[in-house]
Design a protein around this motif. Structure first.
Motif, PDB file in Angstrom:
ATOM      1  N   ALA A  79       0.785  -1.378  -0.037  1.00 34.24           N
ATOM      2  CA  ALA A  79       0.182   0.089   0.029  1.00 34.24           C
ATOM      3  C   ALA A  79       0.805   1.608  -0.120  1.00 34.24           C
ATOM      4  O   ALA A  79       0.551   2.669  -0.712  1.00 34.24           O
ATOM      5  CB  ALA A  79      -1.046   0.085   1.225  1.00 34.24           C
ATOM      6  N   ALA A  80       1.694   1.127   1.131  1.00 32.24           N
ATOM      7  CA  ALA A  80       2.964   2.655   1.313  1.00 32.24           C
ATOM      8  C   ALA A  80       3.157   2.630  -0.018  1.00 32.24           C
ATOM      9  O   ALA A  80       3.454   3.648  -0.886  1.00 32.24           O
ATOM     10  CB  ALA A  80       3.761   2.129   1.737  1.00 32.24           C
ATOM     11  N   PHE A  81       3.324   1.540  -1.289  1.00 32.20           N
ATOM     12  CA  PHE A  81       5.047   1.560  -2.537  1.00 32.20           C
ATOM     13  C   PHE A  81       4.446   1.858  -3.498  1.00 32.20           C
ATOM     14  O   PHE A  81       4.432   2.934  -4.495  1.00 32.20           O
ATOM     15  CB  PHE A  81       5.424   0.020  -2.741  1.00 32.20           C
ATOM     16  N   TRP A  82       2.527   1.632  -3.719  1.00 29.47           N
ATOM     17  CA  TRP A  82       2.077   2.055  -4.581  1.00 29.47           C
ATOM     18  C   TRP A  82       1.566   3.651  -4.801  1.00 29.47           C
ATOM     19  O   TRP A  82       1.003   4.329  -5.489  1.00 29.47           O
ATOM     20  CB  TRP A  82       1.279   0.759  -5.279  1.00 29.47           C
ATOM     21  N   ASP A  91      -3.897  -2.498 -15.835  1.00 26.49           N
ATOM     22  CA  ASP A  91      -2.801  -2.006 -14.482  1.00 26.49           C
ATOM     23  C   ASP A  91      -2.505  -0.477 -14.224  1.00 26.49           C
ATOM     24  O   ASP A  91      -1.295  -0.077 -14.053  1.00 26.49           O
ATOM     25  CB  ASP A  91      -1.640  -2.382 -15.870  1.00 26.49           C
ATOM     26  N   ASP A  92      -3.196   0.349 -14.179  1.00 28.30           N
ATOM     27  CA  ASP A  92      -3.702   1.365 -13.579  1.00 28.30           C
ATOM     28  C   ASP A  92      -3.932   1.156 -12.058  1.00 28.30           C
ATOM     29  O   ASP A  92      -4.867   0.296 -11.267  1.00 28.30           O
ATOM     30  CB  ASP A  92      -4.541   2.662 -13.928  1.00 28.30           C
ATOM     31  N   PHE A  93      -3.465   2.104 -10.976  1.00 32.73           N
ATOM     32  CA  PHE A  93      -3.330   2.080  -9.569  1.00 32.73           C
ATOM     33  C   PHE A  93      -4.753   2.887  -9.656  1.00 32.73           C
ATOM     34  O   PHE A  93      -4.918   4.303  -9.214  1.00 32.73           O
ATOM     35  CB  PHE A  93      -2.374   2.246  -8.464  1.00 32.73           C
ATOM     36  N   VAL A  94      -5.980   3.272  -8.990  1.00 36.15           N
ATOM     37  CA  VAL A  94      -6.955   3.346  -9.025  1.00 36.15           C
ATOM     38  C   VAL A  94      -7.900   3.548  -7.735  1.00 36.15           C
ATOM     39  O   VAL A  94      -8.141   2.472  -8.012  1.00 36.15           O
ATOM     40  CB  VAL A  94      -8.163   3.597 -10.084  1.00 36.15           C
ATOM     41  N   ILE A  95      -7.471   4.399  -7.031  1.00 35.13           N
ATOM     42  CA  ILE A  95      -8.433   3.845  -5.006  1.00 35.13           C
ATOM     43  C   ILE A  95      -9.713   4.769  -5.724  1.00 35.13           C
ATOM     44  O   ILE A  95     -10.349   5.594  -6.299  1.00 35.13           O
ATOM     45  CB  ILE A  95      -7.003   5.215  -4.279  1.00 35.13           C
ATOM     46  N   GLY A  96     -10.844   4.161  -4.984  1.00 36.04           N
ATOM     47  CA  GLY A  96     -12.137   3.970  -5.737  1.00 36.04           C
ATOM     48  C   GLY A  96     -12.729   3.344  -6.667  1.00 36.04           C
ATOM     49  O   GLY A  96     -14.002   3.678  -6.859  1.00 36.04           O
ATOM     50  N   ARG A 135      -5.832  -5.440  -5.208  1.00 31.47           N
ATOM     51  CA  ARG A 135      -6.829  -5.632  -5.683  1.00 31.47           C
ATOM     52  C   ARG A 135      -5.022  -5.638  -7.122  1.00 31.47           C
ATOM     53  O   ARG A 135      -4.732  -7.171  -7.767  1.00 31.47           O
ATOM     54  CB  ARG A 135      -7.397  -5.370  -7.132  1.00 31.47           C
ATOM     55  N   PHE A 136      -4.801  -4.273  -6.848  1.00 32.10           N
ATOM     56  CA  PHE A 136      -3.008  -4.488  -7.947  1.00 32.10           C
ATOM     57  C   PHE A 136      -2.071  -5.377  -7.622  1.00 32.10           C
ATOM     58  O   PHE A 136      -1.666  -5.277  -8.713  1.00 32.10           O
ATOM     59  CB  PHE A 136      -3.512  -3.315  -7.782  1.00 32.10           C
TER      60      PHE A 136
END
Length: 402
Positions: free
Chosen positions: A251-254, A328-333, A281-282
């Protein structure tokens, strides 16, 4: 349906650094992959992995869920408890354990988890202030989950550093090692002996902890044996500790890699659970789980013989564009819901899912109450090398304290 130049080697360090291009090729070119050299098959598409988790008749857990030869076999349940069992044994043990490991017990633990998190954060931020940089795994993400499990079980504070060291040693693998090393076997034995003594003490004198609750759990006169309790405690150490440590660091890294996504979280801590879900997920901690084929299984016009090992790849399933938009996109929410496979699905759905989510939520909320930003030192970050979990052994960072 395999293509010879697509490879999946769960022991390869290059694969550990970034498995996702490998997974992409598997999903596209070899959705049922066979590695004759290492003796396994693998499923990489979301629909297939999901079905695999829910098939507990043809796909057996009784030889364990790891590819490592020393962890596989009829003895697997000694250290992996009901995770390495099929019904009816699995259902009996899981139902008894659930008597002690209740959602209420987890809810009641939350204030204590907050205290433990604050304690470790205070010392982590002090180091960061004094030296300008701190190892987030060493000082926080690696300490909190094991201490929470120890708190839950009733391990005295004085013993927790030692118990944590043994737990870490159980998981560690040097480069090129494709089986459980002697150091990990020794650490496992030390943990088992420690928990045996603890269970023995609780038999003489009950206390208000999970260990006592497991001793007292009873259904129609059926109770857990000492070995069954120790097996479950060991499972908590391996499955509960390791994966939550990795979740916190991932979580911290991404978050660091995606500042546009993380920015709004500083001003709205209610978004933290969404950050946790997208991390799961990611880049899920638990990437690869093994099953053993019982009878035979036909997939993609191929018959997988009885006794063969089939790997389920949730890490790949979560990047399947057949299920997720721009995976492959990190999308919170983003909308994830029941498509998440980090905790499995079906009969073996992870009993500790609510504990892991609560720990991650509390840990990240307490961190963000104290800081206004952080930078990961990527050049000195060190990945864990494991055939089934993904995350960091070291994650150095600088932090801006609020």
């Amino acid at each position: 349906m395999t293509i010879s130049d697509v490879t999946l080697d769960p022991y390869d360090y290059d694969f550990h650094e970034d498995p996702y291009p490998y997974y992409q090729r598997l999903r596209d070119e070899a959705p049922l992959y066979h590695n004759a050299g290492l003796g396994f098959w693998a499923l990489s598409r979301h629909a297939d992995v999901h079905k695999g988790f829910r098939n507990s008749t043809t796909l057996s857990n009784k030889f364990g869920v790891s590819l490592d030869p020393a962890s596989r076999g009829p003895h697997a349940s000694r250290t992996m408890s009901f995770l390495a069992m099929d019904d009816p044994d699995h259902l009996r043990l899981r139902t008894l354990v659930s008597k002690g490991f209740t959602p209420r017990r987890i809810r009641e633990l939350e204030p204590r988890v907050t205290e433990i998190a604050v304690e470790h954060l205070d010392s982590m931020l002090e180091i960061a202030r004094d030296t300008g940089s701190v190892d987030y795994v060493d000082e926080f993400a690696g300490k909190l989950p094991m201490d929470v499990i120890s708190e839950l079980m009733g391990v005295p504070k004085a013993d927790r550093t030692q118990v944590r060291a043994w737990a870490d040693a159980v998981m560690h693998r040097e480069d090129g090692v494709t089986d459980v090393p002697d150091s990990a076997i020794e650490a496992s034995l030390n943990l088992i002996v420690y928990y045996q003594e603890m269970v023995g003490q609780r038999r003489k004198q009950a206390t208000d902890d999970l260990t006592t609750a497991l001793l007292e759990a009873e259904i129609d006169g059926d109770r857990l044996t000492d070995d069954e309790i120790i097996g479950f405690m060991f499972l908590m150490v391996i499955a509960g500790n390791e994966t939550t440590t990795k979740l916190l660091a991932n979580a911290a890294f991404w978050g660091h890699r995606n500042p546009d996504q993380l920015g709004p979280v500083y001003d709205d801590l209610e978004r933290i659970p969404l950050w946790v879900e997208e991390t799961l997920r990611f880049d899920t901690s638990s990437q690869i789980l093994a099953r053993t084929v019982v009878g035979e299984l036909e997939l993609y016009d191929t018959v997988i013989p009885d006794g063969d090992v089939l790997l389920l790849l949730p890490g790949s399933a979560h990047r399947d564009e057949r299920v997720f938009d721009n995976p492959d996109d990190f999308v919170i929410g983003r909308e994830i819901g029941s498509k998440l496979l980090s905790f499995g699905s079906g009969a073996h759905f992870c009993l500790g899912a609510h504990l892991a989510r609560m720990e991650a939520r509390v840990a990240l909320a307490e961190l963000f109450k104290r800081i206004r930003g952080y930078e990961v030192d990527e050049a000195n970050a060190v990945r864990v090398h494991s055939s089934n979990v993904r995350g960091f052994a070291h994650l150095p960072m600088s932090v801006k304290v609020r």
